[in-house]
Write a protein that holds these residues in place. Structure first.
Motif, PDB file in Angstrom:
ATOM      1  N   PHE A   1       0.828  -1.190   0.000  1.00 15.72           N
ATOM      2  CA  PHE A   1       0.000   0.000   0.000  1.00 15.72           C
ATOM      3  C   PHE A   1       0.868   1.247   0.000  1.00 15.72           C
ATOM      4  CE2 PHE A   1      -2.297   3.316   2.329  1.00 15.72           C
ATOM      5  CZ  PHE A   1      -3.399   3.455   1.503  1.00 15.72           C
ATOM      6  N   THR A   2       1.909   1.258   0.812  1.00 19.19           N
ATOM      7  CA  THR A   2       2.810   2.400   0.874  1.00 19.19           C
ATOM      8  C   THR A   2       3.501   2.611  -0.469  1.00 19.19           C
ATOM      9  OG1 THR A   2       3.212   1.801   3.156  1.00 19.19           O
ATOM     10  CG2 THR A   2       4.662   3.439   2.227  1.00 19.19           C
ATOM     11  N   ARG A   3       3.935   1.517  -1.076  1.00 18.79           N
ATOM     12  CA  ARG A   3       4.590   1.626  -2.381  1.00 18.79           C
ATOM     13  C   ARG A   3       3.623   2.161  -3.431  1.00 18.79           C
ATOM     14  NH1 ARG A   3       7.774  -3.116  -1.962  1.00 18.79           N
ATOM     15  NH2 ARG A   3       6.299  -4.351  -3.124  1.00 18.79           N
ATOM     16  N   ALA A   4       2.381   1.666  -3.426  1.00 18.43           N
ATOM     17  CA  ALA A   4       1.396   2.103  -4.412  1.00 18.43           C
ATOM     18  C   ALA A   4       1.153   3.597  -4.278  1.00 18.43           C
ATOM     19  CB  ALA A   4       0.091   1.336  -4.230  1.00 18.43           C
ATOM     20  N   LYS A   5       1.108   4.064  -3.056  1.00 12.79           N
ATOM     21  CA  LYS A   5       0.878   5.474  -2.795  1.00 12.79           C
ATOM     22  C   LYS A   5       2.031   6.297  -3.379  1.00 12.79           C
ATOM     23  CE  LYS A   5      -0.084   8.340   1.139  1.00 12.79           C
ATOM     24  NZ  LYS A   5       1.134   8.438   1.941  1.00 12.79           N
ATOM     25  N   ASP A   6       3.250   5.851  -3.157  1.00  7.85           N
ATOM     26  CA  ASP A   6       4.417   6.546  -3.706  1.00  7.85           C
ATOM     27  C   ASP A   6       4.352   6.620  -5.215  1.00  7.85           C
ATOM     28  OD1 ASP A   6       5.396   6.980  -1.263  1.00  7.85           O
ATOM     29  OD2 ASP A   6       6.996   5.487  -1.354  1.00  7.85           O
ATOM     30  N   SER A   7       3.979   5.504  -5.840  1.00  5.14           N
ATOM     31  CA  SER A   7       4.027   5.491  -7.293  1.00  5.14           C
ATOM     32  C   SER A   7       2.901   6.330  -7.885  1.00  5.14           C
ATOM     33  CB  SER A   7       4.024   4.056  -7.826  1.00  5.14           C
ATOM     34  OG  SER A   7       2.718   3.567  -7.901  1.00  5.14           O
ATOM     35  N   ILE A   8       1.798   6.483  -7.171  1.00  4.43           N
ATOM     36  CA  ILE A   8       0.742   7.389  -7.632  1.00  4.43           C
ATOM     37  C   ILE A   8       1.255   8.822  -7.607  1.00  4.43           C
ATOM     38  CG2 ILE A   8      -1.490   8.423  -7.012  1.00  4.43           C
ATOM     39  CD1 ILE A   8      -2.296   5.540  -6.101  1.00  4.43           C
ATOM     40  N   GLU A   9       1.953   9.166  -6.524  1.00  3.60           N
ATOM     41  CA  GLU A   9       2.508  10.511  -6.435  1.00  3.60           C
ATOM     42  C   GLU A   9       3.518  10.767  -7.555  1.00  3.60           C
ATOM     43  OE1 GLU A   9       3.734  10.810  -2.359  1.00  3.60           O
ATOM     44  OE2 GLU A   9       1.640  10.991  -1.765  1.00  3.60           O
ATOM     45  N   ASN A  10       4.343   9.785  -7.817  1.00  4.22           N
ATOM     46  CA  ASN A  10       5.321   9.937  -8.894  1.00  4.22           C
ATOM     47  C   ASN A  10       4.644  10.075 -10.250  1.00  4.22           C
ATOM     48  OD1 ASN A  10       7.483   9.847  -7.206  1.00  4.22           O
ATOM     49  ND2 ASN A  10       7.832   7.664  -7.450  1.00  4.22           N
ATOM     50  N   SER A  11       3.612   9.293 -10.485  1.00  2.00           N
ATOM     51  CA  SER A  11       3.002   9.333 -11.805  1.00  2.00           C
ATOM     52  C   SER A  11       2.195  10.618 -11.994  1.00  2.00           C
ATOM     53  CB  SER A  11       2.138   8.089 -12.049  1.00  2.00           C
ATOM     54  OG  SER A  11       1.005   8.114 -11.236  1.00  2.00           O
ATOM     55  N   LYS A  71       3.170  13.522 -10.874  1.00  3.78           N
ATOM     56  CA  LYS A  71       4.208  14.471 -11.237  1.00  3.78           C
ATOM     57  C   LYS A  71       4.630  14.255 -12.690  1.00  3.78           C
ATOM     58  CE  LYS A  71       8.686  15.664  -9.462  1.00  3.78           C
ATOM     59  NZ  LYS A  71       9.721  15.070  -8.610  1.00  3.78           N
ATOM     60  N   ALA A  72       4.783  12.984 -13.063  1.00  2.00           N
ATOM     61  CA  ALA A  72       5.208  12.664 -14.414  1.00  2.00           C
ATOM     62  C   ALA A  72       4.178  13.133 -15.436  1.00  2.00           C
ATOM     63  CB  ALA A  72       5.439  11.162 -14.551  1.00  2.00           C
ATOM     64  N   SER A  73       2.897  12.935 -15.146  1.00  2.00           N
ATOM     65  CA  SER A  73       1.901  13.326 -16.137  1.00  2.00           C
ATOM     66  C   SER A  73       1.809  14.846 -16.246  1.00  2.00           C
ATOM     67  CB  SER A  73       0.543  12.702 -15.829  1.00  2.00           C
ATOM     68  OG  SER A  73       0.067  13.142 -14.595  1.00  2.00           O
ATOM     69  N   TYR A  74       2.118  15.547 -15.201  1.00  3.75           N
ATOM     70  CA  TYR A  74       2.164  17.001 -15.253  1.00  3.75           C
ATOM     71  C   TYR A  74       3.266  17.451 -16.211  1.00  3.75           C
ATOM     72  CZ  TYR A  74       2.493  21.851 -13.681  1.00  3.75           C
ATOM     73  OH  TYR A  74       2.510  23.212 -13.634  1.00  3.75           O
ATOM     74  N   GLU A  75       4.399  16.773 -16.135  1.00  2.00           N
ATOM     75  CA  GLU A  75       5.494  17.090 -17.045  1.00  2.00           C
ATOM     76  C   GLU A  75       5.110  16.794 -18.488  1.00  2.00           C
ATOM     77  OE1 GLU A  75       8.836  15.062 -15.355  1.00  2.00           O
ATOM     78  OE2 GLU A  75       8.875  16.486 -13.693  1.00  2.00           O
ATOM     79  N   VAL A  76       4.403  15.691 -18.690  1.00  2.00           N
ATOM     80  CA  VAL A  76       3.960  15.323 -20.040  1.00  2.00           C
ATOM     81  C   VAL A  76       3.059  16.412 -20.609  1.00  2.00           C
ATOM     82  CG1 VAL A  76       2.514  13.700 -21.351  1.00  2.00           C
ATOM     83  CG2 VAL A  76       4.220  12.840 -19.744  1.00  2.00           C
TER      84      VAL A  76
END
Ligand code: ZN
Length: 129
Positions: A89-99, A101-106
């Motif tokens: 769950f903690t990992r999933a939360k991190d990767s949502i935050e990362n993605s 940010k990534a989609s904002y850059e896109v």
């Protein structure tokens, strides 16, 4: 004579997680909650009555067959499962935050047709596009 020796503190202790509930009812303590190891539900109030009732109405049929060391082993397994689920769950939360940010850059790249250097990125934010 010392009939009044009985203290009322039993009341309070009654509302804390008891280590023996693990074996008796497959409950554990997680983040100050009393959590069922089997279905991961937590009880609102950590009272033996609630924990026991949950176990008996929901899981006793399937889990009463585990006794002695089988039962202890089962508790251990379920605890490990809960711990790895929480890590996931903690990992999933991190990767949502990362993605996010990534989609904002896109979006920014799509808007300008090219990737940014850091200076341009700041300028874009200041100019408001
Ligand atoms: Zn349960």
């Amino acid at each position: 004579m010392a009939a009044k020796a009985k203290k009322r503190k039993v009341d309070k202790e009654d509302r804390r997680f008891q280590e023996r509930w693990k074996l008796q009812y497959f409950f554990t303590e997680s983040r100050n909650n009393c959590v069922c190891l089997i279905c991961k539900q937590s009880v609102a109030i950590a009272k033996e009555f609630n924990v026991k009732r949950h176990y008996q109405t929901t899981h006793a049929n399937a889990y009463d067959k585990f006794t002695g060391s089988d039962r202890a082993e089962k508790v251990k397994q379920l605890e490990a499962g809960l711990a790895s689920q929480q890590r996931l769950f903690t990992r999933a939360k991190d990767s949502i935050e990362n993605s996010t940010k990534a989609s904002y850059e896109v979006v920014l790249i799509a808007k300008h047709g090219k990737p940014f250097t850091e200076g341009e990125f700041v300028k874009d934010c200041v100019d408001g596009g």
